[in-house]
Design an enzyme around this catalytic site. Structure first.
Site, PDB file in Angstrom:
ATOM      1  N   ASP A 167     -12.446  -9.084   4.336  1.00 50.38           N
ATOM      2  CA  ASP A 167     -13.687  -9.104   3.553  1.00 50.38           C
ATOM      3  C   ASP A 167     -14.208 -10.538   3.472  1.00 50.38           C
ATOM      4  O   ASP A 167     -15.406 -10.790   3.588  1.00 50.38           O
ATOM      5  CB  ASP A 167     -13.463  -8.569   2.123  1.00 50.38           C
ATOM      6  CG  ASP A 167     -13.756  -7.074   2.002  1.00 50.38           C
ATOM      7  OD1 ASP A 167     -13.499  -6.337   2.989  1.00 50.38           O
ATOM      8  OD2 ASP A 167     -14.229  -6.642   0.944  1.00 50.38           O
ATOM      9  N   ASP A 210      -2.772 -18.236   0.425  1.00 51.23           N
ATOM     10  CA  ASP A 210      -3.747 -18.942  -0.426  1.00 51.23           C
ATOM     11  C   ASP A 210      -4.454 -20.043   0.357  1.00 51.23           C
ATOM     12  O   ASP A 210      -5.673 -20.196   0.296  1.00 51.23           O
ATOM     13  CB  ASP A 210      -3.089 -19.465  -1.723  1.00 51.23           C
ATOM     14  CG  ASP A 210      -1.782 -20.204  -1.487  1.00 51.23           C
ATOM     15  OD1 ASP A 210      -1.286 -20.218  -0.340  1.00 51.23           O
ATOM     16  OD2 ASP A 210      -1.256 -20.791  -2.453  1.00 51.23           O
ATOM     17  N   LYS A 233       3.178 -15.205   2.542  1.00 45.28           N
ATOM     18  CA  LYS A 233       3.411 -15.929   1.285  1.00 45.28           C
ATOM     19  C   LYS A 233       4.916 -16.178   1.205  1.00 45.28           C
ATOM     20  O   LYS A 233       5.617 -15.736   0.278  1.00 45.28           O
ATOM     21  CB  LYS A 233       2.883 -15.094   0.099  1.00 45.28           C
ATOM     22  CG  LYS A 233       2.905 -15.787  -1.234  1.00 45.28           C
ATOM     23  CD  LYS A 233       1.869 -16.905  -1.402  1.00 45.28           C
ATOM     24  CE  LYS A 233       2.001 -17.589  -2.745  1.00 45.28           C
ATOM     25  NZ  LYS A 233       1.127 -18.783  -2.871  1.00 45.28           N
ATOM     26  N   TYR A 274       0.821  -1.210   0.000  1.00 44.59           N
ATOM     27  CA  TYR A 274       0.000   0.000   0.000  1.00 44.59           C
ATOM     28  C   TYR A 274       0.857   1.263   0.000  1.00 44.59           C
ATOM     29  O   TYR A 274       0.444   2.299  -0.509  1.00 44.59           O
ATOM     30  CB  TYR A 274      -0.905   0.048   1.238  1.00 44.59           C
ATOM     31  CG  TYR A 274      -2.224  -0.669   1.108  1.00 44.59           C
ATOM     32  CD1 TYR A 274      -2.272  -2.028   0.816  1.00 44.59           C
ATOM     33  CD2 TYR A 274      -3.424   0.011   1.288  1.00 44.59           C
ATOM     34  CE1 TYR A 274      -3.477  -2.689   0.710  1.00 44.59           C
ATOM     35  CE2 TYR A 274      -4.644  -0.641   1.190  1.00 44.59           C
ATOM     36  CZ  TYR A 274      -4.663  -1.985   0.895  1.00 44.59           C
ATOM     37  OH  TYR A 274      -5.869  -2.630   0.795  1.00 44.59           O
ATOM     38  N   ASP A 314      -6.402  -7.047   4.256  1.00 47.16           N
ATOM     39  CA  ASP A 314      -7.530  -6.405   3.576  1.00 47.16           C
ATOM     40  C   ASP A 314      -8.421  -7.469   2.948  1.00 47.16           C
ATOM     41  O   ASP A 314      -9.635  -7.473   3.121  1.00 47.16           O
ATOM     42  CB  ASP A 314      -6.998  -5.443   2.499  1.00 47.16           C
ATOM     43  CG  ASP A 314      -8.118  -4.752   1.744  1.00 47.16           C
ATOM     44  OD1 ASP A 314      -9.068  -4.283   2.403  1.00 47.16           O
ATOM     45  OD2 ASP A 314      -8.044  -4.687   0.510  1.00 47.16           O
TER      46      ASP A 314
END
Ligand code: IPM
Ligand code: MN
Length: 356
Positions: free
Chosen positions: A249, A221, A188, A143, A245
């Site tokens: 959701d 993942d 990751k 970001y 983020d």
């Protein structure tokens, strides 16, 4: 809390003003009942600020927030300002605010209410007993790294300094200690260097400073899948900015509606109370803005987090949370939860205040 506290109210765009209005009503009621002095001052942010001032975070808003004890925000963004080539974007205001005030730790609790199981597409037997907290790093990573845009190329750099990882991991560990003692770190690390630094830092801090915690690492993942197939197994999840983020959701699906989830973005604190920005995790929902049907529970529960984390009023926070449960039990459900027969945003505020 001894003196009067100042809360900066930044309603923003779309449904932001409607939902923050109900949260402010609830804060006023709680303050009146408990004899606490709360003052509210409104400021512009996002698209509303672009329209009025030409900037998504005007200087006046910055100085209001600097004087405030905490910030309550609605939502930013909308189609009016979403031209991909636009030079000023509503989201920049929110990102700048997070950075400016060092709000590095974003707490997003997900605790599905069993009465709302039908609103979730997930089978009820998976939802039973789910109570998790995502701690999202909020001021680093992709970001905020260098960005470049050429005619035929573009890049966003993901960068983390070790100190940025340490402080959010420590906070997540401290929160896990006070909960069920389990930390899941999501990264990751099979691909990204930042993730390898992240994982090594989690291992070092947990090993040295929090040996009693149960620590698990998940690749992002796999984490997206585990979040839906074994949500009950999670206690505190700590992760970097963009993974957090996306995962939050996704996690909102467990609760039945994005409109239910609150968040707290906290700065470093020496004592019990941290300066923070409190906002529902949902967006500005332009499709239903102005209709009076938006779900204000996420904003009201964000106000509860504000009472707890920035004002040190834990009993009051618990009262708001209990009042939300009571209002839900009484059937005060907006259309995202109840379908076309749902009640209005104001009716939900009324129900919470009645329960208080
Ligand atoms: C959130 C939002 C923001 C983010 C946007 C509006 C910049 O999606 O708070 O989750 O990506 O952090
Ligand atoms: Mn988001």
């Amino acid at each position: 809390m001894s003196r009067s506290a100042l809360i900066a109210i930044l309603p923003g765009d779309g449904i932001g003003p409607e939902v923050t209005q109900q949260a402010v009503r609830v804060l006023r009621e709680v303050a009146a009942q408990g004899g606490h002095q709360l003052a509210f001052e409104q400021g512009l942010i996002g698209g509303a600020a672009i329209d009025a001032e030409g900037s998504s975070m005007p200087q006046q808003t910055v100085s209001l927030c600097s004087r405030a004890d905490a910030i309550l925000l609605g939502a930013v963004g909308g189609p009016k300002w979403s031209d991909p080539e636009a030079l000023v974007r509503p989201e920049q205001g929110l990102l700048a605010l997070r950075k400016k005030f060092g709000l590095f730790a974003n707490l997003r609790p997900v605790c599905p209410n069993p009465r709302l199981n039908d609103a979730s597409p997930i089978k009820p037997e998976y939802l039973d007993g789910v109570d998790l907290l995502v701690v999202r790093e909020l001021t680093g990573g992709i970001y905020f790294g260098d960005k470049e845009r050429g005619e035929a190329h573009a890049s966003d750099t993901c960068r983390y300094g070790i100190h940025e990882i340490e402080r959010v991991v420590r906070l997540a560990c401290a929160l896990a200690q006070r909960r069920r003692g389990k930390l899941t770190s999501v990264d990751k690390a099979n691909v990204l260097e930042t993730s390898r630094l992240w994982r090594a830092t989690v291992d070092r801090i947990c090993g040295k400073e929090f040996p009693e915690l149960e620590v698990e690492h998940l690749l992002v993942d796999a984490a997206t899948m585990h979040l839906l197939t074994r949500p009950r197994d999670f206690d505190v999840i700590v992760t970097e900015n963009m993974f957090g983020d996306i995962l939050t959701d996704e996690a909102s699906v467990l609760a039945g509606s994005l409109g239910l989830l609150p968040s707290a973005s906290l700065a470093q604190s020496d004592g019990d109370h941290a300066f923070g920005l409190f906002e529902p995790i949902h967006g500005s929902a332009p499709d239903i803005a102005g209709l009076g049907v938006a779900n204000p529970y996420g904003a009201i529960l964000s106000a509860a987090m504000l009472l707890r984390h920035s004002l040190g009023l834990d009993a009051e926070a618990l009262r708001v949370e209990a009042a939300v449960d009571a209002a839900i039990a009484a059937g005060a459900l907006t259309r995202d939860l109840a379908g076309p027969g749902g009640v209005t945003t104001v009716a939900v505020g009324d129900a919470v205040i009645a329960a208080l």
